[in-house]
Write a protein that holds these residues in place. Structure first.
Motif, short mmCIF file in Angstrom:
data_model
loop_
_atom_site.label_atom_id
_atom_site.label_comp_id
_atom_site.label_asym_id
_atom_site.label_seq_id
_atom_site.Cartn_x
_atom_site.Cartn_y
_atom_site.Cartn_z
N ASP A 21 -6.69 -13.93 -0.44
CA ASP A 21 -5.54 -13.60 -1.29
C ASP A 21 -5.89 -12.48 -2.26
O ASP A 21 -5.10 -11.57 -2.48
N LYS A 22 -7.08 -12.56 -2.83
CA LYS A 22 -7.52 -11.54 -3.78
C LYS A 22 -7.63 -10.18 -3.09
O LYS A 22 -7.22 -9.16 -3.62
N GLU A 23 -8.17 -10.18 -1.88
CA GLU A 23 -8.31 -8.92 -1.14
C GLU A 23 -6.95 -8.35 -0.78
O GLU A 23 -6.72 -7.15 -0.89
N LEU A 24 -6.02 -9.22 -0.37
CA LEU A 24 -4.67 -8.75 -0.05
C LEU A 24 -4.02 -8.12 -1.28
O LEU A 24 -3.32 -7.12 -1.17
N GLN A 25 -4.24 -8.70 -2.44
CA GLN A 25 -3.68 -8.14 -3.67
C GLN A 25 -4.32 -6.80 -4.00
O GLN A 25 -3.68 -5.93 -4.59
N ALA A 26 -5.58 -6.61 -3.64
CA ALA A 26 -6.30 -5.38 -3.97
C ALA A 26 -5.92 -4.21 -3.05
O ALA A 26 -6.13 -3.06 -3.39
N ILE A 27 -5.36 -4.52 -1.88
CA ILE A 27 -4.99 -3.47 -0.93
C ILE A 27 -3.78 -2.71 -1.46
O ILE A 27 -2.80 -3.30 -1.88
N ASN A 28 -3.88 -1.41 -1.44
CA ASN A 28 -2.72 -0.58 -1.79
C ASN A 28 -1.88 -0.45 -0.52
O ASN A 28 -2.18 0.36 0.35
N TRP A 29 -0.83 -1.25 -0.42
CA TRP A 29 -0.03 -1.28 0.81
C TRP A 29 0.75 0.00 1.01
O TRP A 29 1.23 0.27 2.11
N ASN A 30 0.92 0.81 -0.03
CA ASN A 30 1.62 2.09 0.13
C ASN A 30 0.70 3.13 0.76
O ASN A 30 1.15 4.13 1.28
N ASP A 31 -0.61 2.92 0.65
CA ASP A 31 -1.57 3.84 1.26
C ASP A 31 -1.95 3.28 2.62
O ASP A 31 -2.88 2.50 2.74
N VAL A 32 -1.19 3.65 3.63
CA VAL A 32 -1.36 3.06 4.96
C VAL A 32 -2.48 3.77 5.73
O VAL A 32 -2.84 4.90 5.44
N ASP A 33 -3.01 3.07 6.73
CA ASP A 33 -4.03 3.66 7.59
C ASP A 33 -3.41 4.56 8.65
O ASP A 33 -4.02 5.51 9.11
N GLN A 34 -2.20 4.21 9.07
CA GLN A 34 -1.48 5.02 10.05
C GLN A 34 -0.02 5.08 9.66
O GLN A 34 0.58 4.06 9.35
N TYR A 35 0.53 6.29 9.62
CA TYR A 35 1.93 6.46 9.26
C TYR A 35 2.83 5.95 10.37
O TYR A 35 2.39 5.83 11.51
N PRO A 36 4.12 5.70 10.05
CA PRO A 36 5.06 5.39 11.13
C PRO A 36 5.05 6.57 12.11
O PRO A 36 4.89 7.72 11.69
N LEU A 37 5.18 6.28 13.39
CA LEU A 37 5.09 7.34 14.39
C LEU A 37 6.23 7.27 15.41
O LEU A 37 6.63 6.18 15.80
N GLY A 56 -4.65 -2.48 10.74
CA GLY A 56 -4.18 -2.94 12.04
C GLY A 56 -2.94 -3.81 12.01
O GLY A 56 -2.47 -4.26 13.04
N ILE A 57 -2.40 -4.05 10.81
CA ILE A 57 -1.22 -4.91 10.67
C ILE A 57 0.00 -4.03 10.40
O ILE A 57 -0.03 -3.17 9.53
N PRO A 58 1.11 -4.22 11.17
CA PRO A 58 2.33 -3.46 10.88
C PRO A 58 2.85 -3.80 9.48
O PRO A 58 2.88 -4.98 9.11
N VAL A 59 3.19 -2.78 8.71
CA VAL A 59 3.68 -2.98 7.34
C VAL A 59 4.94 -2.16 7.09
O VAL A 59 5.20 -1.18 7.78
N ASN A 60 5.71 -2.57 6.08
CA ASN A 60 6.86 -1.80 5.63
C ASN A 60 6.37 -0.54 4.92
O ASN A 60 5.36 -0.60 4.21
N THR A 61 7.07 0.55 5.10
CA THR A 61 6.71 1.80 4.43
C THR A 61 7.94 2.46 3.85
O THR A 61 8.95 2.60 4.54
N LYS A 62 7.86 2.84 2.58
CA LYS A 62 8.94 3.61 1.96
C LYS A 62 8.65 5.09 2.16
O LYS A 62 7.50 5.52 2.02
N CYS A 63 9.68 5.85 2.49
CA CYS A 63 9.52 7.29 2.71
C CYS A 63 10.61 8.04 1.95
O CYS A 63 11.69 7.50 1.71
N ARG A 64 10.32 9.29 1.61
CA ARG A 64 11.32 10.15 0.96
C ARG A 64 11.26 11.49 1.69
O ARG A 64 10.22 12.10 1.82
N ILE A 65 12.42 11.91 2.17
CA ILE A 65 12.53 13.17 2.89
C ILE A 65 13.50 14.08 2.14
O ILE A 65 14.62 13.68 1.85
#
Length: 135
Positions: free
Chosen positions: A8-24, A119-128
């Motif tokens: 749980d602590k590690e999950l909280q520490a992850i910056n979910w907005n900084d993804v390893d792979q962008y939507p493609l 390696g886990i699919p996550v929600n991503t906010k984008c601005r174009i």
């Protein structure tokens, strides 16, 4: 219990907005750098918006160059939804149907692979940004 607390602590520490792979999109290469993935994603999206907007005859008064910002989310299933469209009064008055056109355009996008974080699919906010000009 301790393992769960650590996880749980590690999950909280992850910056979910900084993804390893962008939507493609299919046309984008997942083996390239993250910045190249983002560029491909944004360019493919902008091209899609341009094609959609070309189908409509917009008449903007005078020599106008307006910038509109589209905030949207690509969810972990690859579905795209508009969060907000930031535009000024000129666009609101001269192209009242703009929001509907952008929303329809997003619905007709080719399939999108969601962003990945560890390696886990996550929600991503984008601005174009979309530039509209009267030429």
């Amino acid at each position: 219990m301790k393992t769960q607390q650590l996880a749980d602590k590690e999950l909280q520490a992850i910056n979910w907005n900084d993804v390893d792979q962008y939507p493609l999109f299919d046309v984008c290469d997942e083996a390239v750098s993250k910045s190249a993935q983002r560029e491909c994603f944004e360019n493919t999206l902008l091209l899609h918006f341009s094609k959609t907007l070309e189908e409509f005859e917009f008449i903007l008064d005078n020599d106008v160059e307006e910038r509109v910002y589209v905030d949207f989310i690509v969810n972990k299933d690859g579905k795209v939804a508009v969060l907000n469209i930031e535009k000024n009064r000129i666009i609101q008055e001269q192209i009242p149907e703009f929001d509907g056109i952008i929303s329809r355009s997003l619905k007709s996008l080719p399939p999108v692979e969601p962003a990945l974080k560890r390696g886990i699919p996550v929600n991503t906010k984008c601005r174009i940004p979309i530039v509209l000009n009267s030429e």
